[in-house]
Design a protein around this motif. Structure first.
Motif, PDB file in Angstrom:
ATOM      1  N   THR A  38     -17.090  99.167 -67.810  1.00 32.01           N
ATOM      2  CA  THR A  38     -17.560 100.227 -68.757  1.00 32.01           C
ATOM      3  C   THR A  38     -16.174 100.389 -69.369  1.00 32.01           C
ATOM      4  N   PRO A  39     -16.251 100.800 -70.568  1.00 27.04           N
ATOM      5  CA  PRO A  39     -14.974 100.930 -71.676  1.00 27.04           C
ATOM      6  C   PRO A  39     -13.918 102.034 -70.789  1.00 27.04           C
ATOM      7  N   LEU A  40     -13.029 101.930 -71.129  1.00 24.69           N
ATOM      8  CA  LEU A  40     -12.082 102.788 -70.444  1.00 24.69           C
ATOM      9  C   LEU A  40     -12.198 104.188 -71.137  1.00 24.69           C
ATOM     10  N   ASP A  41     -12.342 105.336 -70.435  1.00 24.12           N
ATOM     11  CA  ASP A  41     -12.501 106.694 -70.678  1.00 24.12           C
ATOM     12  C   ASP A  41     -11.698 107.634 -70.114  1.00 24.12           C
ATOM     13  N   THR A  42     -11.144 108.665 -70.789  1.00 23.28           N
ATOM     14  CA  THR A  42     -10.012 109.545 -70.336  1.00 23.28           C
ATOM     15  C   THR A  42     -10.951 110.609 -69.281  1.00 23.28           C
ATOM     16  N   LEU A  43     -10.325 111.177 -68.189  1.00 21.62           N
ATOM     17  CA  LEU A  43     -10.733 112.094 -67.511  1.00 21.62           C
ATOM     18  C   LEU A  43     -10.189 113.428 -67.869  1.00 21.62           C
ATOM     19  N   PRO A  44     -11.018 114.398 -68.656  1.00 26.36           N
ATOM     20  CA  PRO A  44     -10.418 115.426 -69.292  1.00 26.36           C
ATOM     21  C   PRO A  44      -9.791 116.484 -68.344  1.00 26.36           C
ATOM     22  N   GLN A  45     -10.141 116.488 -67.146  1.00 26.81           N
ATOM     23  CA  GLN A  45      -9.536 117.465 -66.113  1.00 26.81           C
ATOM     24  C   GLN A  45      -8.223 117.148 -65.666  1.00 26.81           C
ATOM     25  N   PHE A  46      -7.725 115.698 -65.795  1.00 24.25           N
ATOM     26  CA  PHE A  46      -6.461 115.305 -65.264  1.00 24.25           C
ATOM     27  C   PHE A  46      -5.626 115.116 -66.487  1.00 24.25           C
ATOM     28  N   LYS A  47      -4.571 115.960 -66.737  1.00 21.79           N
ATOM     29  CA  LYS A  47      -3.477 115.740 -67.438  1.00 21.79           C
ATOM     30  C   LYS A  47      -2.332 114.887 -66.724  1.00 21.79           C
ATOM     31  N   SER A  48      -2.028 113.617 -66.909  1.00 25.07           N
ATOM     32  CA  SER A  48      -1.139 112.962 -66.079  1.00 25.07           C
ATOM     33  C   SER A  48       0.116 112.785 -66.778  1.00 25.07           C
TER      34      SER A  48
END
Length: 168
Positions: A38-48
């Motif tokens: 699948t296309p890359l998607d950001t996990l909003p709960q994790f700010k790295s």
């Protein structure tokens, strides 16, 4: 952007899909054993802090995620372990491994008694240290290093530069 697709970790989910996480905590899934993603998607709960993450399955079947929970996203600080008991849907348990700046690149092993070993580096341009923390799943659930075998910030290696000129 495929140019930023680097330092990824993979874990098989219970539904047999493959979950990929890359260093700035973006995700992709494969449902055909890695042929397509699948296309890359950001996990909003994790700010790295834009550093490599660790994801893996513990002997219990729970998932362990470790990354820099650096809300400023620039100092690679607050190396934190998260535990999921529902295959990555939620991460209710967390334990701060090392709050200092310039801590990164966690890796994990677990022994037959369930003790979790987390190695990581600190200050590549300064102290040049490799450290280890040991903990149990119960420590993670309590959010603190409380078990008898739990240890944090244990120095296991420190680099010295033999080519540096010594001051007289």
């Amino acid at each position: 952007n495929s140019m930023n697709f680097y330092e990824h970790m993979l874990v098989e989910k219970k539904d047999k899909s493959i979950w990929l996480l890359q260093r700035n905590v973006q995700e992709s899934f494969s449902h055909d054993k890695g042929k397509t993603w699948t296309p890359l998607d950001t996990l909003p709960q994790f700010k790295s802090a834009n550093s490599r993450v660790y994801i893996g399955r513990l002997q219990s079947g729970n998932l362990l995620l470790i990354y820099n929970q650096d809300n400023a996203q620039k100092m690679r600080k607050d190396l934190t372990a998260y535990l999921s008991e529902d295959d990555g849907k939620t991460w209710p348990h967390k334990l701060l491994i090392d709050e200092r700046d310039s801590v990164s690149y966690p890796d994990v092993a677990q022994n037959s008694q369930g003790l979790i070993y987390i190695t990581y580096d600190r200050s590549r341009g300064g102290e040049k240290e490799i450290l280890i923390a040991t903990l149990t799943e119960q420590d993670l659930k309590k959010g603190d290093f409380v078990s008898e075998r739990a240890r944090k910030k244990v120095l296991i290696s420190k680099s010295t530069n033999p080519f540096r000129k010594k001051e007289d």
